[in-house]
Scaffold this motif. Structure first.
Motif, PDB file in Angstrom:
ATOM      1  N   ASP A  42      63.140 -12.812  35.677  1.00  0.00           N
ATOM      2  CA  ASP A  42      63.624 -13.909  34.526  1.00  0.00           C
ATOM      3  C   ASP A  42      64.656 -12.969  33.325  1.00  0.00           C
ATOM      4  OD1 ASP A  42      63.215 -15.836  35.462  1.00  0.00           O
ATOM      5  OD2 ASP A  42      60.943 -16.540  34.532  1.00  0.00           O
ATOM      6  N   ALA A  43      64.040 -11.676  32.445  1.00  0.00           N
ATOM      7  CA  ALA A  43      64.712 -10.984  31.969  1.00  0.00           C
ATOM      8  C   ALA A  43      65.810 -10.779  32.098  1.00  0.00           C
ATOM      9  CB  ALA A  43      63.702 -10.278  31.275  1.00  0.00           C
ATOM     10  N   VAL A  44      65.985 -10.344  33.628  1.00  0.00           N
ATOM     11  CA  VAL A  44      67.024  -9.362  33.994  1.00  0.00           C
ATOM     12  C   VAL A  44      67.950 -10.906  34.066  1.00  0.00           C
ATOM     13  CG1 VAL A  44      67.955  -7.950  35.212  1.00  0.00           C
ATOM     14  CG2 VAL A  44      65.399  -7.748  35.201  1.00  0.00           C
ATOM     15  N   LEU A  45      67.526 -11.299  34.299  1.00  0.00           N
ATOM     16  CA  LEU A  45      69.288 -12.612  34.344  1.00  0.00           C
ATOM     17  C   LEU A  45      69.595 -13.064  32.927  1.00  0.00           C
ATOM     18  CD1 LEU A  45      67.919 -14.938  37.341  1.00  0.00           C
ATOM     19  CD2 LEU A  45      69.432 -13.268  37.786  1.00  0.00           C
ATOM     20  N   THR A  46      68.237 -13.055  32.007  1.00  0.00           N
ATOM     21  CA  THR A  46      69.374 -13.199  30.610  1.00  0.00           C
ATOM     22  C   THR A  46      70.364 -12.766  30.331  1.00  0.00           C
ATOM     23  OG1 THR A  46      66.851 -14.384  29.817  1.00  0.00           O
ATOM     24  CG2 THR A  46      68.579 -13.756  28.675  1.00  0.00           C
ATOM     25  N   CYS A  47      69.741 -11.046  30.413  1.00  0.00           N
ATOM     26  CA  CYS A  47      70.944 -10.041  30.754  1.00  0.00           C
ATOM     27  C   CYS A  47      72.240 -10.116  30.691  1.00  0.00           C
ATOM     28  CB  CYS A  47      69.799  -9.211  30.367  1.00  0.00           C
ATOM     29  SG  CYS A  47      68.832  -7.914  29.348  1.00  0.00           S
ATOM     30  N   HIS A  48      71.965 -10.718  32.527  1.00  0.00           N
ATOM     31  CA  HIS A  48      73.034 -11.196  33.350  1.00  0.00           C
ATOM     32  C   HIS A  48      74.079 -12.167  32.480  1.00  0.00           C
ATOM     33  CE1 HIS A  48      75.124 -11.071  37.134  1.00  0.00           C
ATOM     34  NE2 HIS A  48      75.335 -11.938  37.015  1.00  0.00           N
ATOM     35  N   GLY A  49      73.366 -12.700  31.715  1.00  0.00           N
ATOM     36  CA  GLY A  49      74.370 -14.147  32.059  1.00  0.00           C
ATOM     37  C   GLY A  49      74.882 -14.120  30.535  1.00  0.00           C
ATOM     38  N   ASP A  50      73.900 -13.532  29.486  1.00  0.00           N
ATOM     39  CA  ASP A  50      74.343 -12.961  28.330  1.00  0.00           C
ATOM     40  C   ASP A  50      75.549 -12.171  27.835  1.00  0.00           C
ATOM     41  OD1 ASP A  50      75.027 -12.147  25.614  1.00  0.00           O
ATOM     42  OD2 ASP A  50      72.898 -13.111  24.688  1.00  0.00           O
ATOM     43  N   VAL A  51      77.469 -12.423  27.727  1.00  0.00           N
ATOM     44  CA  VAL A  51      78.291 -11.618  28.482  1.00  0.00           C
ATOM     45  C   VAL A  51      78.589 -10.608  26.573  1.00  0.00           C
ATOM     46  CG1 VAL A  51      79.817 -13.288  28.972  1.00  0.00           C
ATOM     47  CG2 VAL A  51      79.720 -13.679  26.162  1.00  0.00           C
ATOM     48  N   ARG A  52      77.386 -10.844  25.629  1.00  0.00           N
ATOM     49  CA  ARG A  52      77.569 -10.034  24.612  1.00  0.00           C
ATOM     50  C   ARG A  52      77.065  -8.163  25.567  1.00  0.00           C
ATOM     51  NH1 ARG A  52      73.876 -12.286  20.472  1.00  0.00           N
ATOM     52  NH2 ARG A  52      72.853 -12.938  22.917  1.00  0.00           N
TER      53      ARG A  52
END
Length: 267
Positions: A42-52
């Protein structure tokens, strides 16, 4: 949730584009169970989905980076262990693949032990590894009647060579940080007290680089593993041509000509 209702994986994103993922089961040496593995993905996907996010830093809370699978949990499952491990390894596969497919670089900071499919596997799935001088790395799977996972049977061989990988995976030596550096398993060894500072320093450097070019370079390298050079030349040429029309490429060329520091915008 871990003891004290704390998340088993902590995830945050700084304003300058550093995604921080921290394994948070210090009392269990950040040993992996299904809860932690789901949270990691979930954490990796959160980073993947944040354009920042321009770089991801993966670390472990407490004395150890990750001691691999949670052996106490495994032992408690009894006859149900194969079913439990089927789920756990599936989540580890997903988390490892997610890290490998991230567009941005992944930096792992290792303290204490990095072991098993969790510790060693995640280390091998990273793009850059910084180790504390007292860090220790080993596989450990075969010695308990299991096989390596977390992608280590493929990634480790690509990093250190087939024969050295087989030696590490079959005989389970405990590698010091210096030994891991000598064989290319880690990029850099620093004093224990300097680990967090050095990882942050390197992550900050990545935030100043053109993200499209960084992502393309990472993808070319990982996708090219095991391929004949000739089969990759066309893809390299295609990527270079595509990047040449970006604003960052034009800015980079202008900065070289004008002898100034470039300002990249990720476009």
């Amino acid at each position: 949730m871990s003891d004290g209702a704390q998340p088993v994986v902590l995830c945050s994103i700084t304003d300058d584009g550093i995604g921080r993922i921290r394994l948070n089961r210090p009392d269990a040496a950040n040993g992996m169970d299904t809860e932690l593995l789901r949270a990691l993905n979930d954490a990796v996907l959160t980073c993947h989905g944040d354009v920042r996010v321009k770089v991801v830093v993966l670390t472990g809370e407490g004395k150890n980076f990750c001691a691999g699978g949670d052996v106490k949990t495994f032992a408690s499952k009894g006859d149900a262990l194969p079913d439990y491990l089927r789920e756990a390894t599936a989540w580890l596969q997903i988390a490892t693949a997610s890290l490998l497919r991230l567009k941005c670089p992944v930096i792992v900071g290792v303290q204490g032990f990095a072991a098993g499919g969790g510790g060693l596997g995640l280390l091998c799935a990273a793009d850059v590894v910084i180790a504390a001088r007292s860090a220790r790395i080993f596989s450990g799977a075969v010695r308990v009647g299991m096989a390596p996972d977390g992608g280590a049977t493929v990634t480790l061989a690509q990093i250190v060579g087939v024969r050295k990988a087989l030696e590490i995976l079959l005989t389970n030596p405990t590698l010091t940080a210096a030994e891991a550096r000598e064989i290319g398993l880690v990029n850099e060894v620093v004093d224990d007290a300097e680990l967090d500072t050095r990882v942050t320093e390197l992550a900050t450097t990545f935030t100043t680089l053109p993200p499209l070019a960084v992502a393309a370079t990472k993808r070319l390298v990982w996708d090219g593993i095991g391929s004949p050079v000739e089969s990759r030349l066309g893809e390299e040429a295609r990527v270079v041509s595509a990047l040449s029309g970006t604003a960052d490429s034009l800015e980079g060329l202008a900065a070289v000509i004008e002898r100034r520091t470039p300002k990249f915008i990720g476009a």
